[in-house]
Scaffold this motif. Structure first.
Motif, short mmCIF file in Angstrom:
data_model
loop_
_atom_site.label_atom_id
_atom_site.label_comp_id
_atom_site.label_asym_id
_atom_site.label_seq_id
_atom_site.Cartn_x
_atom_site.Cartn_y
_atom_site.Cartn_z
N ILE A 1 -4.13 17.57 9.47
CA ILE A 1 -4.55 17.92 8.12
C ILE A 1 -5.15 19.33 8.09
CG2 ILE A 1 -6.11 17.35 6.22
CD1 ILE A 1 -3.71 15.46 6.52
N ALA A 2 -5.96 19.64 9.11
CA ALA A 2 -6.57 20.98 9.17
C ALA A 2 -5.50 22.05 9.29
CB ALA A 2 -7.53 21.04 10.35
N VAL B 1 0.39 12.49 3.56
CA VAL B 1 0.80 11.37 2.71
C VAL B 1 0.10 10.09 3.15
CG1 VAL B 1 2.75 9.93 1.98
CG2 VAL B 1 3.01 12.41 2.12
N ALA B 2 0.02 9.87 4.46
CA ALA B 2 -0.63 8.66 4.97
C ALA B 2 -2.10 8.61 4.58
CB ALA B 2 -0.48 8.59 6.49
N VAL B 3 -2.83 9.73 4.72
CA VAL B 3 -4.24 9.76 4.34
C VAL B 3 -4.40 9.55 2.84
CG1 VAL B 3 -6.32 11.20 4.22
CG2 VAL B 3 -4.92 11.21 6.29
N THR B 4 -3.52 10.15 2.05
CA THR B 4 -3.58 9.98 0.60
C THR B 4 -3.42 8.52 0.22
OG1 THR B 4 -2.65 12.19 0.26
CG2 THR B 4 -2.57 10.68 -1.60
N GLU B 5 -2.47 7.83 0.85
CA GLU B 5 -2.19 6.44 0.49
C GLU B 5 -3.18 5.46 1.10
OE1 GLU B 5 2.63 7.07 -0.16
OE2 GLU B 5 1.91 6.01 1.64
N GLU B 6 -3.69 5.77 2.31
CA GLU B 6 -4.63 4.86 2.98
C GLU B 6 -6.09 5.16 2.66
OE1 GLU B 6 -3.54 2.31 4.54
OE2 GLU B 6 -1.42 2.84 4.66
N ARG B 7 -6.38 6.41 2.25
CA ARG B 7 -7.71 6.86 1.84
C ARG B 7 -8.65 7.12 3.02
NH1 ARG B 7 -8.40 6.78 -3.50
NH2 ARG B 7 -10.67 7.02 -3.30
N TYR B 8 -8.40 6.53 4.16
CA TYR B 8 -9.25 6.73 5.33
C TYR B 8 -8.42 7.29 6.48
CZ TYR B 8 -12.72 3.91 2.89
OH TYR B 8 -13.61 3.44 1.96
#
Length: 313
Positions: A43-44, A17-24
């Protein structure tokens, strides 16, 4: 779940969720307080557990795949449930934090009665400067409930009428009203009432200003306010007449007298204020207790400002 399938790791879901919202990945790592490498590993692992590719890398950061976009609302729901569960369990361990304007006020006595009637449940009292700070504290969750006069829109907050405190006149023993058993509120017309604690913009300053306008007297809020002991001593020394709550535990002074106001009797309203989403287990019991002891406004005998009447009628 079929044999051999792995349980989802909540930390990995939170990273997704954090990567989706922050993009990086680097920004997600900062948000989560872990290393970028740890985010990549989570994520992996999640992609391995699901058997799906969740992100594609682009020049603009990590972009969710079609499977990633489909998984996102479920991931957010999982985190939301986990956070709510943690908050409920945390609430069971800590005391109910209740904000009061002053521990001398009747709201504190109401809390003491509730505490004794409910097996001495955990209650922690904090004091503030009334509705202005209590509203923010309730929204942030730093307190669970507050007793204060409600003024203005509540938005995400709810309130239950809790106290109608009679307002008394406080005078020195040498004052003409000192020997009276009561004073009609209309007799204050033309008087200057000294109230050094009437902070501009506070909900109590507004009430006493409305009371003065209704019965023709003026409020003098000049200070400084050195506290209850000095205030009572100054009134006893003839500094001026004042108004106080009839249920407040004022410091005793030999040269002051409280006289009830009547016909009508002005009353000070206080409500129990709380956030609608607060799930502290003791809060529900406190709301039931206050609701069961709700005071009723009598318009034939008492006075309230127009904005307060609907809640207490």
């Amino acid at each position: 779940m079929e044999e051999g399938e792995a349980d989802l790791d909540l930390g990995a879901v939170r990273a997704f969720v954090a990567v989706t919202e922050e993009r990086y990945f680097s920004e997600a790592a900062t948000r989560l307080g872990i290393s970028q490498q740890a985010v990549s590993k989570r994520i992996a692992k999640l992609e391995s557990d699901l058997g799906l590719r969740l992100f594609s890398r682009t020049r603009n950061g990590a972009e969710p795949t079609e499977d990633g976009r489909a998984f996102l609302p479920h991931a957010r729901a999982l985190i939301g449930i986990a956070d709510q569960t943690r908050e409920v369990l945390r609430g069971r361990r800590r005391a109910l934090r209740v904000d009061v304007l002053d521990t001398r006020l009747p709201a504190t006595d109401l809390l003491r009665t509730f505490h004794r009637a409910n097996g001495e449940v955990g209650v922690e009292i904090v004091t503030s400067n009334g509705l202005r700070s209590a509203r923010v504290a309730l929204e942030r969750g730093s307190v669970d409930a507050a007793f204060c006069r409600v003024s203005g829109p509540l938005e995400e907050l709810a309130s239950v009428p809790a106290v109608l405190e009679p307002i008394h006149l406080l005078v020195s023993r040498g004052h003409p009203f000192a020997g009276r058993t009561s004073v009609r509120t209309s007799e204050l017309a033309g008087t200057v009432v000294w109230m050094p604690g009437n902070v501009p913009g506070s909900e109590w300053e507004e009430l006493y200003r409305l009371l003065g306008a209704a019965f023709g007297f003026r409020i003098d809020a000049s200070g400084p306010d050195f506290g209850w002991e000095h205030f009572v001593a100054d009134v006893g020394a003839g500094r001026g007449v004042s108004l106080v709550g009839g249920l407040i535990r004022l410091p005793w002074h030999p040269d002051t007298v409280q006289v009830p106001l009547v016909e009508p009797a002005p009353v000070y309203p206080a409500s129990l204020l709380f956030h609608r989403r607060n799930r502290h287990p003791v809060l529900e019991a406190l709301v039931r207790f206050v609701t069961g002891n709700r005071p009723a406004f009598d318009p034939a005998r008492q006075w309230l400002p127009e904005p307060d009447r609907a809640a207490f009628s």
